[in-house]
Design an enzyme around this catalytic site. Structure first.
Site, PDB file in Angstrom:
ATOM      1  N   ASN A  89       0.910  -1.247  -0.006  1.00 22.33           N
ATOM      2  CA  ASN A  89      -0.081   0.026   0.200  1.00 22.33           C
ATOM      3  C   ASN A  89       0.829   1.410  -0.050  1.00 22.33           C
ATOM      4  O   ASN A  89       1.830   1.277   0.855  1.00 22.33           O
ATOM      5  CB  ASN A  89      -0.929  -0.109   1.194  1.00 22.33           C
ATOM      6  N   SER A 139      -5.025  -0.236  -2.766  1.00 23.54           N
ATOM      7  CA  SER A 139      -5.602   1.092  -2.476  1.00 23.54           C
ATOM      8  C   SER A 139      -6.730   0.847  -1.522  1.00 23.54           C
ATOM      9  O   SER A 139      -7.705   0.223  -1.648  1.00 23.54           O
ATOM     10  CB  SER A 139      -5.954   1.792  -3.731  1.00 23.54           C
ATOM     11  N   GLU A 140      -6.826   1.843  -0.135  1.00 22.67           N
ATOM     12  CA  GLU A 140      -7.563   1.556   0.772  1.00 22.67           C
ATOM     13  C   GLU A 140      -9.104   1.858   0.511  1.00 22.67           C
ATOM     14  O   GLU A 140      -9.918   1.601   1.142  1.00 22.67           O
ATOM     15  CB  GLU A 140      -7.297   2.307   1.974  1.00 22.67           C
ATOM     16  N   ASN A 141      -9.212   2.335  -0.741  1.00 21.25           N
ATOM     17  CA  ASN A 141     -10.813   2.734  -1.038  1.00 21.25           C
ATOM     18  C   ASN A 141     -11.558   1.540  -1.693  1.00 21.25           C
ATOM     19  O   ASN A 141     -12.523   1.663  -2.274  1.00 21.25           O
ATOM     20  CB  ASN A 141     -10.695   4.095  -1.975  1.00 21.25           C
ATOM     21  N   SER A 151     -11.510  -3.966   2.417  1.00 22.40           N
ATOM     22  CA  SER A 151     -10.139  -3.210   2.470  1.00 22.40           C
ATOM     23  C   SER A 151      -9.304  -3.017   3.482  1.00 22.40           C
ATOM     24  O   SER A 151      -8.224  -3.575   3.841  1.00 22.40           O
ATOM     25  CB  SER A 151     -10.429  -1.750   1.731  1.00 22.40           C
TER      26      SER A 151
END
Length: 520
Positions: A318, A341-343, A383
């Protein structure tokens, strides 16, 4: 038996969600139930779709940045003129779009979010005492919402231990004169398997305003690209969930396994009359950086080329915005690194060409991106399960300050700069993840950023493993302190000592600062 044969025939004819034709004639569909009790209601007027939202209501707004936001329903709230709203949202959008519209019209009393981003209006209202702001780590927010939808009243998480989230005292409300009125409360702490965890409570809302891609006529919903984000958990955590979509299709259009939100969670559906789908940070790979831009700064390039050496084949990583993301440009084509990607994306590709830009596919920095073959999309709660669960081997991010023992501060300057922690507190919370900080050695005013002790609010305690600056590379021992392992050829040991705000050991086998080869 006839009914069973009819159903078996219908299922054998099902199609992917991406093929919009019906799979069963309407005169046959009428002979078996397609909706639950408490039938989903369909609307054509956005204002009527938000009926029942009164002054003081709590409202969840789906989306991430400007991606996947219910823009028609937000506009309807503005038209309706309800006030004193408590808004729960991952981000707050921009000044003149998304949640920013409701902030500008003074309809919001309190915001629960993880990141302000570029919304200067929200920051101004907060510091002026005109808005209550409850900052929550993004993964914790996603899990609080998920818990609210599943009937779990509270849970323990390692995220935020050793920070003001645990200790309390984060300003929620200022007076107009700048005095603190309301502060966050301390969290209960328990130890599990040698690691400290905070007790976090579930969160629900009166209403959730959700943006989907398509809904069928029984209320099942699917999403497109990274627009799933917070929409999925929020839809399950409200008394009334209102979903705006781009298209309404016949029952049977979606294969059952393609449905992202079953209709049991949906109360109202509206086909949005229009969608702007604004892009917050349009980024393409066929637009080279302007001469003299930060991307061409030799100091930054030096950090980027050293950071790129941290990637290993088959790794899940990440990357924060700025230098970490730029380091991915140097990943060898012979190497596969799965960028998270944390979204809600796993398998980030390069920035798109101008003709490939898609507002439904962005990264955590709100930039337009592509996805590699084999990549996938998922909701924000999934996520952060990957993050907290230790499935990400490397996280690389920037910092305002790092302490001698690996404490990290990168989210807030009290009383001055309020951006929010976003997902950073979650990213540094897992013991299984290597945390690499990339930053310039000193501030713009030549003050050290590597210190004996951080003076700004912490993002994580004893969490950093490696520090990369334009001058040097330090390994971090969380009990013994820093060790200088690489030195840039243009810097001297005396210079590094003079510009570092704490003592450090020097590796007996001190190396020149390594740089990845551009053709690697």
């Amino acid at each position: 038996m006839a009914a069973l044969r009819l159903l078996a025939w219908a299922f054998s004819r099902r199609v992917s969600a991406h093929r919009p034709q019906p799979t069963l004639p309407h005169h046959l569909i009428r002979h078996y139930p397609t909706t639950r009790c408490g039938k989903v209601k369909f609307y054509t007027d956005p204002v009527k779709a938000v009926e029942g939202i009164k002054d003081g209501a709590s409202v969840m707004l789906g989306g991430f940045g400007l991606c996947g936001i219910p823009e028609n329903l937000i506009g309807a709230l503005k038209t309706k003129g309800v006030k004193d709203l408590k808004i729960i949202s991952s981000n707050v959008g921009v000044d003149d779009f998304g949640l920013g519209i409701l902030l500008a019209s003074k309809q919001v009393r309190r915001v629960v979010c993880s990141y302000l981003g570029e919304n200067k209006l929200c920051e101004q209202l907060y510091l002026a005492g005109k808005l209550e702001l409850e900052m929550t780590p993004q993964g914790t927010l996603a899990e609080r919402i998920r818990a609210g939808g599943t009937g779990v009243p509270a849970f323990y998480t390692p995220t935020g231990y050793g920070t003001q989230v645990q200790e309390g005292g984060v300003p929620i409300r200022y007076s107009p004169e700048g005095h603190l009125i309301t502060l966050s409360q301390p969290r209960e702490v328990r130890e599990f398997e040698g690691q400290h965890h905070l007790l976090e409570r579930a969160i629900r809302a009166d209403f959730a305003l959700i943006k989907g891609w398509k809904a069928d006529r029984s209320g099942n919903v699917i999403f497109r690209g990274s627009a799933r984000n917070f929409n999925v958990p929020m839809c399950k955590a409200a008394d009334i969930s209102v979903v705006e979509v781009e298209e309404i299709v016949d029952v049977g259009t979606f294969a059952p396994e393609d449905i992202h939100i079953p209709n049991i969670y949906v109360k109202r559906v509206i086909k949005g009359p229009r969608f702007e789908k604004r892009i917050e940070r349009l980024t393409t790979r066929d637009s080279p950086p302007a001469p003299g831009s930060k991307d061409q700064d030799p100091k930054r390039t030096r950090i980027i080329k050293r950071a790129a050496l941290e990637f290993k084949d088959g790794m899940y990583a990440n990357l924060g915005i700025g230098i970490p993301v730029l380091a991915s440009n140097y990943i060898s084509p012979k190497m596969t690194v799965y960028l998270h990607s944390e979204n809600g994306i796993l398998g980030l590709g390069p920035f798109p060409l101008k003709k490939e830009v898609d507002p439904d596919i962005i990264n955590a920095g709100k930039q337009t991106v592509t996805v590699i073959p084999g990549g996938c999309f998922f909701a924000s709660d999934d996520s952060f399960a990957m993050i907290r669960g230790g499935h990400i081997q490397l996280t690389m991010l920037g910092a305002m300050q790092v302490s001698k023992y690996g404490d990290l501060a990168n989210w807030m300057v009290p009383g001055k700069k309020v951006k929010g922690m976003g997902g950073a507190m979650d990213l540094v919370s897992s013991k299984k993840t290597k945390v690499v900080v990339t930053m310039e050695h000193c501030t713009k005013t030549k003050q050290p950023k590597i210190l004996e002790k951080c003076t700004m609010p912490l993002t994580g305690k004893s969490c950093v493993d490696l520090i990369i600056t334009e001058k040097a590379v330090f390994e971090v021992d969380r009990s013994k302190g820093l060790k200088l392992v690489e030195l840039w050829e243009g810097s001297s040991l005396d210079e590094v000592k003079a510009t570092t705000g704490c003592s450090f050991k020097v590796c007996p086998n001190l190396k020149p600062m390594q740089q990845i080869k551009s053709d690697a």
